[in-house]
Design a protein around this motif. Structure first.
Motif, PDB file in Angstrom:
ATOM      1  N   LEU A 144       0.839  -1.072  -0.124  1.00 28.05           N
ATOM      2  CA  LEU A 144      -0.012   0.102  -0.280  1.00 28.05           C
ATOM      3  C   LEU A 144       0.914   1.200  -0.079  1.00 28.05           C
ATOM      4  N   ARG A 145       2.069   1.157   0.595  1.00 27.55           N
ATOM      5  CA  ARG A 145       2.847   2.248   0.740  1.00 27.55           C
ATOM      6  C   ARG A 145       3.696   2.457  -0.311  1.00 27.55           C
ATOM      7  N   ALA A 146       4.166   1.306  -1.079  1.00 24.31           N
ATOM      8  CA  ALA A 146       4.746   1.434  -2.318  1.00 24.31           C
ATOM      9  C   ALA A 146       3.932   1.755  -3.654  1.00 24.31           C
ATOM     10  N   ALA A 147       2.558   1.627  -3.527  1.00 23.75           N
ATOM     11  CA  ALA A 147       1.585   2.032  -4.599  1.00 23.75           C
ATOM     12  C   ALA A 147       0.563   2.808  -4.242  1.00 23.75           C
ATOM     13  N   PRO A 148       1.112   4.201  -4.062  1.00 20.54           N
ATOM     14  CA  PRO A 148       0.142   4.952  -3.431  1.00 20.54           C
ATOM     15  C   PRO A 148      -1.135   5.387  -4.414  1.00 20.54           C
ATOM     16  N   LYS A 149      -1.080   5.032  -5.650  1.00 18.23           N
ATOM     17  CA  LYS A 149      -2.255   5.088  -6.412  1.00 18.23           C
ATOM     18  C   LYS A 149      -3.345   4.333  -6.505  1.00 18.23           C
ATOM     19  N   LEU A 150      -3.317   3.333  -5.665  1.00 21.25           N
ATOM     20  CA  LEU A 150      -4.229   2.118  -5.488  1.00 21.25           C
ATOM     21  C   LEU A 150      -5.418   3.187  -5.087  1.00 21.25           C
ATOM     22  N   SER A 151      -6.657   2.498  -5.618  1.00 17.70           N
ATOM     23  CA  SER A 151      -8.008   3.275  -5.237  1.00 17.70           C
ATOM     24  C   SER A 151      -8.627   2.294  -3.911  1.00 17.70           C
ATOM     25  N   GLY A 152      -8.436   1.039  -3.836  1.00 16.00           N
ATOM     26  CA  GLY A 152      -9.092   0.418  -2.937  1.00 16.00           C
ATOM     27  C   GLY A 152      -8.070  -0.532  -2.411  1.00 16.00           C
ATOM     28  N   TYR A 153      -8.477  -1.160  -1.293  1.00 23.24           N
ATOM     29  CA  TYR A 153      -8.044  -2.301  -0.701  1.00 23.24           C
ATOM     30  C   TYR A 153      -8.726  -3.322   0.253  1.00 23.24           C
ATOM     31  N   VAL A 154      -9.045  -4.415  -0.278  1.00 18.63           N
ATOM     32  CA  VAL A 154     -10.073  -5.479   0.134  1.00 18.63           C
ATOM     33  C   VAL A 154      -9.388  -6.635   0.895  1.00 18.63           C
ATOM     34  N   PRO A 155      -9.364  -6.463   1.999  1.00 21.39           N
ATOM     35  CA  PRO A 155      -9.002  -7.606   2.990  1.00 21.39           C
ATOM     36  C   PRO A 155     -10.062  -8.701   3.100  1.00 21.39           C
ATOM     37  N   VAL A 156      -9.791  -9.890   2.675  1.00 23.90           N
ATOM     38  CA  VAL A 156     -10.693 -10.911   2.745  1.00 23.90           C
ATOM     39  C   VAL A 156     -10.319 -12.132   3.592  1.00 23.90           C
ATOM     40  N   ASP A 157     -11.113 -12.230   4.866  1.00 24.79           N
ATOM     41  CA  ASP A 157     -10.747 -13.319   5.774  1.00 24.79           C
ATOM     42  C   ASP A 157     -11.741 -13.829   6.499  1.00 24.79           C
ATOM     43  N   ILE A 158     -11.627 -15.037   6.840  1.00 28.87           N
ATOM     44  CA  ILE A 158     -12.894 -15.711   7.540  1.00 28.87           C
ATOM     45  C   ILE A 158     -13.220 -15.243   8.909  1.00 28.87           C
ATOM     46  N   CYS A 159     -12.347 -14.466   9.554  1.00 31.29           N
ATOM     47  CA  CYS A 159     -12.414 -13.944  10.658  1.00 31.29           C
ATOM     48  C   CYS A 159     -12.926 -12.594  10.524  1.00 31.29           C
ATOM     49  N   GLY A 160     -14.125 -12.107  10.483  1.00 29.06           N
ATOM     50  CA  GLY A 160     -14.724 -10.891  10.291  1.00 29.06           C
ATOM     51  C   GLY A 160     -14.229  -9.798  11.105  1.00 29.06           C
ATOM     52  N   GLU A 161     -14.424 -10.017  12.633  1.00 26.81           N
ATOM     53  CA  GLU A 161     -13.819  -9.302  13.522  1.00 26.81           C
ATOM     54  C   GLU A 161     -12.442  -8.733  13.584  1.00 26.81           C
ATOM     55  N   MET A 162     -11.388  -9.692  13.265  1.00 22.77           N
ATOM     56  CA  MET A 162     -10.107  -9.248  12.883  1.00 22.77           C
ATOM     57  C   MET A 162      -9.922  -8.176  11.795  1.00 22.77           C
ATOM     58  N   ILE A 163     -10.526  -8.654  10.674  1.00 22.31           N
ATOM     59  CA  ILE A 163     -10.401  -7.448   9.587  1.00 22.31           C
ATOM     60  C   ILE A 163     -11.132  -6.272   9.600  1.00 22.31           C
ATOM     61  N   GLU A 164     -12.242  -6.216  10.404  1.00 20.59           N
ATOM     62  CA  GLU A 164     -12.865  -4.943  10.624  1.00 20.59           C
ATOM     63  C   GLU A 164     -12.027  -3.926  11.577  1.00 20.59           C
ATOM     64  N   GLN A 165     -11.255  -4.771  12.449  1.00 24.68           N
ATOM     65  CA  GLN A 165     -10.257  -4.016  13.552  1.00 24.68           C
ATOM     66  C   GLN A 165      -9.079  -3.520  12.493  1.00 24.68           C
ATOM     67  N   GLU A 166      -8.689  -4.612  11.713  1.00 25.76           N
ATOM     68  CA  GLU A 166      -7.378  -3.916  10.934  1.00 25.76           C
ATOM     69  C   GLU A 166      -7.894  -2.976  10.172  1.00 25.76           C
ATOM     70  N   ALA A 167      -9.004  -2.935   9.425  1.00 27.30           N
ATOM     71  CA  ALA A 167      -9.556  -1.991   8.595  1.00 27.30           C
ATOM     72  C   ALA A 167      -9.661  -0.407   9.290  1.00 27.30           C
ATOM     73  N   ALA A 168     -10.165  -0.586  10.628  1.00 25.81           N
ATOM     74  CA  ALA A 168      -9.935   0.611  11.335  1.00 25.81           C
ATOM     75  C   ALA A 168      -8.846   1.090  11.621  1.00 25.81           C
ATOM     76  N   GLU A 169      -7.942   0.513  11.740  1.00 25.05           N
ATOM     77  CA  GLU A 169      -6.409   0.806  12.038  1.00 25.05           C
ATOM     78  C   GLU A 169      -5.563   1.299  10.632  1.00 25.05           C
ATOM     79  N   LEU A 170      -6.091   0.796   9.440  1.00 26.62           N
ATOM     80  CA  LEU A 170      -5.515   1.285   8.437  1.00 26.62           C
ATOM     81  C   LEU A 170      -6.104   2.686   7.823  1.00 26.62           C
TER      82      LEU A 170
END
Ligand code: AVJ
Length: 323
Positions: free
Chosen positions: A99-125
């Motif tokens: 994400l740091r090396a490609a600042p022109k990205l428009s979106g990031y979609v983390p996909v994981d079986i553990c919903g709680e974990m990725i929602e928290q990661e998203a909030a930190e990102l």
């Protein structure tokens, strides 16, 4: 207390019943087995984090080094306004490098079986990448899933599958995953995969038999999870961690071996163990650049770049969709 109670209720969701049926199916089978994805409850995820810091466990350090050393080069594969889709993201530590090396990205979609974990990661990102749309998806990456509309609207999608998680699949499952990823990502897609490489037996055996015993604890934690979530009666002192490299099949196998003849109850069923009988808990397939390339090519992905560390222990391999 309220938070704990709520968490328990959430664990009784469809995921919990898949756990029960997969565990019962695997324990009735010969040889006994349980899918490796079930290692990662809260305790298992923490134990895995500790594994990544062990002196013997080289993959995470190697992959982080390759990603940081070659981030700019790898990022040339990521077109302007692309969406980055990470399969089985867990903590997004590796994605952050891209994400740091490609600042022109428009979106990031983390996909994981553990919903709680990725929602928290998203909030930190989000505060760290204010221009980026962070669009988490809770899904089991073994099956087809829908991307959010905003990710579908991006001009192209780049898949990211780090951590050698692909090594947990049987080769035919890895091929199915690569085909599924092609379908999900669509036209013009790229795919960046972290894969552990075939190497000396000693290095491989040591990586899964650490002196501190963390990998053994990680393996045995599966029985703790079965006891807690499925009313199991496993006595952890009567099972032992086994891990070894299977040269013919290019994989490290992990097993839990019963130290005696015994009966164990799981979800109301009785499971018999012979002395020495094992539950096969994980395969960690090791690839060469050629063998993963051949698997990918078979389902329409063409090689688009390979990066390795100095010792050639680990690889980042990129692919582009044919046509
Ligand atoms: C997360 C699947 C890459 O196979 O090396 C680490 C899991 N198992 N130690 C691996 C694991 C035992 C790990 N992967």
């Amino acid at each position: 207390m309220v938070a704990v109670a709520r968490k328990r209720i959430l664990q009784q969701s469809p995921e919990a019943s898949a756990f029960e049926s997969d565990v019962l199916h695997g324990l009735r089978a010969m040889p006994k087995h349980v899918p490796a994805k079930y290692f990662y409850d809260a305790a298992g995820s923490e134990l895995f984090e500790r594994i990544t810091e062990l002196p013997e466990y080289y993959p995470t350090r190697c992959e982080m080094k390759i990603l940081s050393d070659h981030a700019a080069d790898i990022a040339t594969l990521i077109p302007k306004d692309a969406a980055l889709v990470e399969f089985g993201s867990g903590s997004s530590k590796k994605a952050r490098i891209l994400l740091r090396a490609a600042p022109k990205l428009s979106g990031y979609v983390p996909v994981d079986i553990c919903g709680e974990m990725i929602e928290q990661e998203a909030a930190e990102l989000r505060p760290d990448f204010p221009q980026l749309k962070v669009l988490p998806v809770t899904a089991d990456i073994c099956f087809p899933f829908e991307l959010p509309d905003e990710a579908k609207a991006a001009p192209v999608r780049v898949g990211f599958f780090p951590g050698s998680t692909i090594g947990n699949f049987e080769p035919h499952e890895a091929a199915a995953f690569l085909r599924n990823a092609a379908n999900i990502l669509g036209r013009g897609a790229k795919l960046i995969i972290g894969a552990d490489l075939i190497k000396s037996v000693e290095v491989l055996n040591d990586a899964y038999n650490d002196r501190a015993g963390v990998t053994a604890e990680f393996n045995l934690n599966l029985l703790k999870r079965i006891n807690r979530e499925l009313g199991g009666t496993f006595n952890l002192d009567s099972f032992e961690h086994h891990a070894f490299y299977n040269r013919e099949r290019h994989r490290v196998e992990m097993h839990l071996a019963s130290l005696k003849r015994q009966k164990v109850r799981v979800a109301g069923e009785t499971i018999d163990f012979r002395a020495g009988e094992t539950i096969h808990t994980e395969n960690s397939y090791k690839y060469s650049v050629e063998s993963l390339g051949a698997l990918a090519r078979g389902v329409g992905w063409l090689p688009a770049g390979t990066w390795t560390d100095a010792r050639k222990y680990f690889s980042i391999q990129a692919f582009a969709l044919d046509g």
